[in-house]
Design an enzyme around this catalytic site. Sequence first.
Site, PDB file in Angstrom:
ATOM      1  N   LYS A  15      43.235  29.537  43.931  1.00  0.00           N
ATOM      2  CA  LYS A  15      43.323  29.757  45.466  1.00  0.00           C
ATOM      3  C   LYS A  15      42.422  28.601  45.993  1.00  0.00           C
ATOM      4  O   LYS A  15      42.667  27.535  46.182  1.00  0.00           O
ATOM      5  CB  LYS A  15      43.063  31.161  45.702  1.00  0.00           C
ATOM      6  CG  LYS A  15      43.971  32.465  45.086  1.00  0.00           C
ATOM      7  CD  LYS A  15      45.253  32.030  44.842  1.00  0.00           C
ATOM      8  CE  LYS A  15      46.011  33.323  44.262  1.00  0.00           C
ATOM      9  NZ  LYS A  15      45.703  33.378  42.842  1.00  0.00           N
ATOM     10  N   ASP A  63      35.632  40.406  42.962  1.00  0.00           N
ATOM     11  CA  ASP A  63      36.442  39.590  42.936  1.00  0.00           C
ATOM     12  C   ASP A  63      36.362  38.816  44.475  1.00  0.00           C
ATOM     13  O   ASP A  63      36.737  39.521  45.353  1.00  0.00           O
ATOM     14  CB  ASP A  63      37.914  40.101  42.772  1.00  0.00           C
ATOM     15  CG  ASP A  63      38.990  39.182  42.779  1.00  0.00           C
ATOM     16  OD1 ASP A  63      38.819  37.874  43.271  1.00  0.00           O
ATOM     17  OD2 ASP A  63      40.192  39.086  42.219  1.00  0.00           O
ATOM     18  N   TYR A  84      44.969  43.399  43.780  1.00  0.00           N
ATOM     19  CA  TYR A  84      45.882  42.667  43.494  1.00  0.00           C
ATOM     20  C   TYR A  84      46.702  43.031  42.463  1.00  0.00           C
ATOM     21  O   TYR A  84      46.334  43.921  41.660  1.00  0.00           O
ATOM     22  CB  TYR A  84      45.148  41.136  43.029  1.00  0.00           C
ATOM     23  CG  TYR A  84      46.023  40.269  42.361  1.00  0.00           C
ATOM     24  CD1 TYR A  84      47.056  39.791  43.058  1.00  0.00           C
ATOM     25  CD2 TYR A  84      45.764  39.861  41.040  1.00  0.00           C
ATOM     26  CE1 TYR A  84      48.052  38.870  42.520  1.00  0.00           C
ATOM     27  CE2 TYR A  84      46.562  39.168  40.383  1.00  0.00           C
ATOM     28  CZ  TYR A  84      47.805  38.549  41.066  1.00  0.00           C
ATOM     29  OH  TYR A  84      48.709  37.702  40.443  1.00  0.00           O
ATOM     30  N   ARG A 141      38.181  23.610  22.608  1.00  0.00           N
ATOM     31  CA  ARG A 141      38.207  25.171  22.820  1.00  0.00           C
ATOM     32  C   ARG A 141      36.795  25.661  23.034  1.00  0.00           C
ATOM     33  O   ARG A 141      36.619  26.394  23.927  1.00  0.00           O
ATOM     34  CB  ARG A 141      39.090  25.849  21.872  1.00  0.00           C
ATOM     35  CG  ARG A 141      39.008  27.296  22.185  1.00  0.00           C
ATOM     36  CD  ARG A 141      39.895  27.955  21.302  1.00  0.00           C
ATOM     37  NE  ARG A 141      40.216  27.636  19.866  1.00  0.00           N
ATOM     38  CZ  ARG A 141      39.143  27.919  18.849  1.00  0.00           C
ATOM     39  NH1 ARG A 141      38.337  28.746  19.241  1.00  0.00           N
ATOM     40  NH2 ARG A 141      39.334  27.606  17.587  1.00  0.00           N
TER      41      ARG A 141
END
Length: 395
Positions: A205, A180, A108, A55
């Site tokens: 994406k 973004d 978004y 992690r």
Amino acid sequence: MSTSKGTEYGDLGTRFVHAGNEPDPRTGAVTTPISLATTFAQVAPGETTGYEYSRTGNPTRNALQLSLAAAEGAAHCVAFASGCAALVAILHSTCRTGDKIVCIDDVYGGTQRYLRTCVEPIYGMKLEFVDFKDMSLVQKAVEGAKLVWLETPTNPNLEVTDIAAVAKVTNEAGALLVVDNTFLSPYLQNPLELGADIVAHSCTKSIAGHSDVVMGAVCLNNEDVHKQLLFFQNTLGSVPSPFDCYMCQRGLKTLHIRMQRSNENASVVAGFLEAHAQVVRVSWPGLASHPQFEIASRQQRGGGMVITFWVKPGDDGDKRAACRRFLAATKLFVCAESLGAVESLAESPSIMTHGSVPKEKRERLGIDDAMVRLSVGIESAQDLIADLDQALAQI
């Protein structure tokens, strides 16, 4: 462990293929090994080889972070389990209760949902949505702001904002500018070069590009914010799996080839739609008819793979029914959310990606039931046009 400007690799395509992808020093493997280990042996208590717990740090994730940092020409990259997780980490790393956040209004739906339902009422931050087409409104809004969140092109209207102009205003106001860059990817736009402080990506994406990975990333040069991002990556635990990191890095290697083809296809499709009798209006930054075409031509290296258009309703005048008939009739364009993959997708923002946005806000932004958002893939452009043509005939 994730520092790389990537300039030594020259052209973007070469950078995407090679940065962070050096052959494995132990075996000579030319692809990055997938390290599934959750914990790593220590030479002595507290004396590590650079990794201790997956992690906190993982070799496969670190390789991806090096690749993505180089792709954006950034000093650092921090990867997260999703684009939304990247958004949360940015806010945790830069803002505190009482701070003011300015966000572009056409954004978004997931970003707006988090800001509207969590950041303001739960974390006690001040939130202001602004129309960035009006720089006088932006200049006024950023006064006293800690962070400014910008999408360009926006989702789903594809409005384009002058990043350099906004960066000048935010810098003077002492605010951090986040851009973004999901819709264009590092291949078509590099916000850091235009003055942005932080670049966010939904790697789900275009970067991964095959509809098989969910991931987010943050690229930046700011050392202090980078340290905070690493702290929250570890503390919040929103890390991507080693396998997903491997898949995302593999996708990045062909980003320039895929984006070039998708952009070329989108140009042909946008021209076809703009001339079609059943289409009211088309928004694509690569069209001369786009209101911000001049800005897009300056800061982008193409219009991108996303096209938004509005269909004419049928004889019954029902926009939603017309949109549903169109989406039900497509054969190559799959009715699905997301974008940036090799296959072409089509969706209704008012019902799907922006369904969580309040109806009155959708209407004000022009996100009505006649709107269709396409993500143009790498298929034959003529086949895509034929599919759209037959589907529009069903309206």
